[in-house]
Design a protein around this motif. Structure first.
Motif, PDB file in Angstrom:
ATOM      1  N   THR A 211       0.837  -1.195   0.000  1.00 37.70           N
ATOM      2  CA  THR A 211       0.000   0.000   0.000  1.00 37.70           C
ATOM      3  C   THR A 211       0.877   1.252   0.000  1.00 37.70           C
ATOM      4  O   THR A 211       2.095   1.177   0.172  1.00 37.70           O
ATOM      5  CB  THR A 211      -0.926   0.003   1.224  1.00 37.70           C
ATOM      6  OG1 THR A 211      -0.133  -0.197   2.416  1.00 37.70           O
ATOM      7  CG2 THR A 211      -1.959  -1.101   1.131  1.00 37.70           C
ATOM      8  N   ARG A 229      -3.099   4.417   5.363  1.00 44.32           N
ATOM      9  CA  ARG A 229      -2.840   3.564   4.215  1.00 44.32           C
ATOM     10  C   ARG A 229      -3.742   3.952   3.053  1.00 44.32           C
ATOM     11  O   ARG A 229      -4.966   3.935   3.173  1.00 44.32           O
ATOM     12  CB  ARG A 229      -3.140   2.101   4.553  1.00 44.32           C
ATOM     13  CG  ARG A 229      -2.105   1.376   5.368  1.00 44.32           C
ATOM     14  CD  ARG A 229      -2.600  -0.053   5.579  1.00 44.32           C
ATOM     15  NE  ARG A 229      -1.705  -0.825   6.421  1.00 44.32           N
ATOM     16  CZ  ARG A 229      -2.063  -1.945   7.036  1.00 44.32           C
ATOM     17  NH1 ARG A 229      -3.315  -2.404   6.885  1.00 44.32           N
ATOM     18  NH2 ARG A 229      -1.200  -2.605   7.780  1.00 44.32           N
ATOM     19  N   PRO A 242     -11.077   5.056  -0.547  1.00 44.46           N
ATOM     20  CA  PRO A 242     -11.190   4.098   0.562  1.00 44.46           C
ATOM     21  C   PRO A 242      -9.811   3.906   1.199  1.00 44.46           C
ATOM     22  O   PRO A 242      -8.899   3.338   0.583  1.00 44.46           O
ATOM     23  CB  PRO A 242     -11.672   2.818  -0.128  1.00 44.46           C
ATOM     24  CG  PRO A 242     -11.196   2.946  -1.539  1.00 44.46           C
ATOM     25  CD  PRO A 242     -11.224   4.410  -1.864  1.00 44.46           C
ATOM     26  N   VAL A 243      -9.647   4.423   2.382  1.00 46.96           N
ATOM     27  CA  VAL A 243      -8.353   4.392   3.058  1.00 46.96           C
ATOM     28  C   VAL A 243      -8.488   3.668   4.397  1.00 46.96           C
ATOM     29  O   VAL A 243      -9.593   3.379   4.859  1.00 46.96           O
ATOM     30  CB  VAL A 243      -7.787   5.811   3.279  1.00 46.96           C
ATOM     31  CG1 VAL A 243      -7.541   6.500   1.949  1.00 46.96           C
ATOM     32  CG2 VAL A 243      -8.713   6.640   4.154  1.00 46.96           C
ATOM     33  N   GLU A 244      -7.345   3.390   5.016  1.00 45.79           N
ATOM     34  CA  GLU A 244      -7.309   2.764   6.334  1.00 45.79           C
ATOM     35  C   GLU A 244      -6.447   3.590   7.273  1.00 45.79           C
ATOM     36  O   GLU A 244      -5.332   3.978   6.914  1.00 45.79           O
ATOM     37  CB  GLU A 244      -6.757   1.349   6.248  1.00 45.79           C
ATOM     38  CG  GLU A 244      -7.621   0.383   5.463  1.00 45.79           C
ATOM     39  CD  GLU A 244      -7.003  -0.984   5.347  1.00 45.79           C
ATOM     40  OE1 GLU A 244      -7.760  -1.966   5.312  1.00 45.79           O
ATOM     41  OE2 GLU A 244      -5.751  -1.079   5.281  1.00 45.79           O
ATOM     42  N   THR A 259      -7.252  -1.378  12.823  1.00 44.45           N
ATOM     43  CA  THR A 259      -7.417  -0.778  11.494  1.00 44.45           C
ATOM     44  C   THR A 259      -8.853  -0.284  11.362  1.00 44.45           C
ATOM     45  O   THR A 259      -9.794  -1.013  11.682  1.00 44.45           O
ATOM     46  CB  THR A 259      -7.127  -1.805  10.386  1.00 44.45           C
ATOM     47  OG1 THR A 259      -5.799  -2.310  10.545  1.00 44.45           O
ATOM     48  CG2 THR A 259      -7.252  -1.155   9.012  1.00 44.45           C
ATOM     49  N   TRP A 260      -9.008   0.946  10.917  1.00 45.33           N
ATOM     50  CA  TRP A 260     -10.329   1.529  10.688  1.00 45.33           C
ATOM     51  C   TRP A 260     -10.412   1.905   9.210  1.00 45.33           C
ATOM     52  O   TRP A 260      -9.551   2.630   8.705  1.00 45.33           O
ATOM     53  CB  TRP A 260     -10.544   2.772  11.547  1.00 45.33           C
ATOM     54  CG  TRP A 260     -10.522   2.517  13.026  1.00 45.33           C
ATOM     55  CD1 TRP A 260     -11.586   2.256  13.839  1.00 45.33           C
ATOM     56  CD2 TRP A 260      -9.362   2.522  13.870  1.00 45.33           C
ATOM     57  NE1 TRP A 260     -11.165   2.100  15.148  1.00 45.33           N
ATOM     58  CE2 TRP A 260      -9.811   2.249  15.193  1.00 45.33           C
ATOM     59  CE3 TRP A 260      -7.998   2.716  13.659  1.00 45.33           C
ATOM     60  CZ2 TRP A 260      -8.948   2.180  16.283  1.00 45.33           C
ATOM     61  CZ3 TRP A 260      -7.128   2.634  14.731  1.00 45.33           C
ATOM     62  CH2 TRP A 260      -7.601   2.368  16.029  1.00 45.33           C
ATOM     63  N   THR A 261     -11.441   1.440   8.526  1.00 41.32           N
ATOM     64  CA  THR A 261     -11.634   1.729   7.109  1.00 41.32           C
ATOM     65  C   THR A 261     -12.647   2.856   6.951  1.00 41.32           C
ATOM     66  O   THR A 261     -13.680   2.874   7.628  1.00 41.32           O
ATOM     67  CB  THR A 261     -12.128   0.474   6.374  1.00 41.32           C
ATOM     68  OG1 THR A 261     -11.159  -0.569   6.551  1.00 41.32           O
ATOM     69  CG2 THR A 261     -12.304   0.749   4.885  1.00 41.32           C
ATOM     70  N   ARG A 263     -13.865   6.536   4.204  1.00 41.26           N
ATOM     71  CA  ARG A 263     -13.679   7.354   3.002  1.00 41.26           C
ATOM     72  C   ARG A 263     -12.914   8.607   3.421  1.00 41.26           C
ATOM     73  O   ARG A 263     -13.355   9.365   4.291  1.00 41.26           O
ATOM     74  CB  ARG A 263     -15.023   7.734   2.395  1.00 41.26           C
ATOM     75  CG  ARG A 263     -14.922   8.603   1.132  1.00 41.26           C
ATOM     76  CD  ARG A 263     -16.316   9.031   0.682  1.00 41.26           C
ATOM     77  NE  ARG A 263     -16.256   9.969  -0.425  1.00 41.26           N
ATOM     78  CZ  ARG A 263     -16.270   9.620  -1.714  1.00 41.26           C
ATOM     79  NH1 ARG A 263     -16.349   8.349  -2.045  1.00 41.26           N
ATOM     80  NH2 ARG A 263     -16.220  10.535  -2.658  1.00 41.26           N
TER      81      ARG A 263
END
Length: 289
Positions: A211, A229, A242-244, A259-261, A263
């Motif tokens: 990534t 990320r 879409p990021v983390e 980890t949180w996903t 926008r």
């Protein structure tokens, strides 16, 4: 022009827990807010939006603009000075300014040296700034890691290898500067987290991922970090992807703790947003619908 929300889009400010992974929505705003800093007394978050600086009170959850004069519209890079009585701010004219945290007249600290200056770090003793310098404001050229006296003066370039670097931030003890750099990348834009000593020695790669890894932020106790990320193939740090948001131990950068996903991207985690006790941090999401 400052960024603005698209039709049907909203801005959400979140607080995430390092220990449990739980998160709390603390504000939904029609102003596109970016880059939260956490005040040292736990009382507030400071964010930029609509070209200005904003204070989000943590008790009342109320949002108010900090009155600043003598400074152009802001971009998304601002860092509180040690003690949090002052804040350093990057503005859209490519310069860095210093102002009292309550507001008032801002003073420019960077020189007219032909570069654009994007602040990211203040040393723990308050004597030095770390910023990204872009020659002639030409973003086709890679950003360089530069340090300078906090009171003003010429900068010193630190070699971080080929390719763009960004997000330079001092470790709590001041020995290291953490950043993202393309110098280890496998494709254009393949940023990875690294660190270099503040004297310019010892460049060290920390993440090894497929990534694009950006904006490392070290907790005040030095034990953990949060970073952003982007999807593989991303060039730069654009918005609305879409990021983390990821947390790791600083002893192991390649094993995610949480980890949180969401926008987001640009504006989500540009500056250090850890709470003073190192248990929580803030980030911003920009969902649609």
């Amino acid at each position: 022009m400052p960024r603005a929300l698209a039709a049907g889009q909203r801005c959400e400010v979140w607080i995430a827990s390092l220990t449990t992974g739980a998160r709390e929505l603390i504000l939904t705003s029609a102003v596109l807010l970016e880059a939260p800093n956490w005040a040292a007394d736990n009382s507030a978050l400071f964010l930029n939006g609509a070209g200005g600086l904003w204070r989000l009170d943590m008790s009342s959850r109320s949002l108010g603009q900090v009155p600043l004069t003598g400074i152009p519209e802001l971009n998304n890079d601002h860092v509180l000075a040690p003690g949090c009585n002052h804040i350093y701010l990057s503005a859209d004219d490519g310069h860095i300014y210093r102002a009292a945290i309550q507001g008032g007249e801002a003073v420019r600290v960077t020189e007219h040296d032909g570069s654009s200056h994007f602040l990211h770090g203040v040393s723990p003793d308050g004597r030095e700034l770390a910023y990204v310098g872009v020659a002639a404001g030409d973003f086709a050229k890679p950003g360089l890691l530069i340090t300078m006296p906090a009171g003003g003066g010429p900068g010193t370039t630190i070699d971080t290898g080929p390719g763009h670097c960004d997000g330079p931030e001092y470790a709590p003890e001041g020995e290291w500067i953490y950043l993202n750099t393309e110098s280890f990348g496998d494709w254009p834009g393949h940023a990875q987290i690294a660190r270099v000593r503040s004297d310019g020695s010892g460049l060290e790669r920390l993440t090894r991922s497929g990534t694009a890894d950006w904006f490392p932020h070290i907790s005040p106790d030095g034990l953990h970090a949060a970073y952003l990320r982007f999807p593989a193939g991303t060039v730069g740090h654009p918005a609305d992807l879409p990021v983390e948001v990821v947390t790791v131990s600083t002893a192991d950068w390649n094993t995610a703790l949480h980890t949180w996903t969401l926008r987001g991207g640009q504006g989500t985690l540009n500056v250090n947003s850890w709470s003073p006790d190192s248990t929580r941090f803030a980030y911003v999401a920009y969902p649609l619908g």
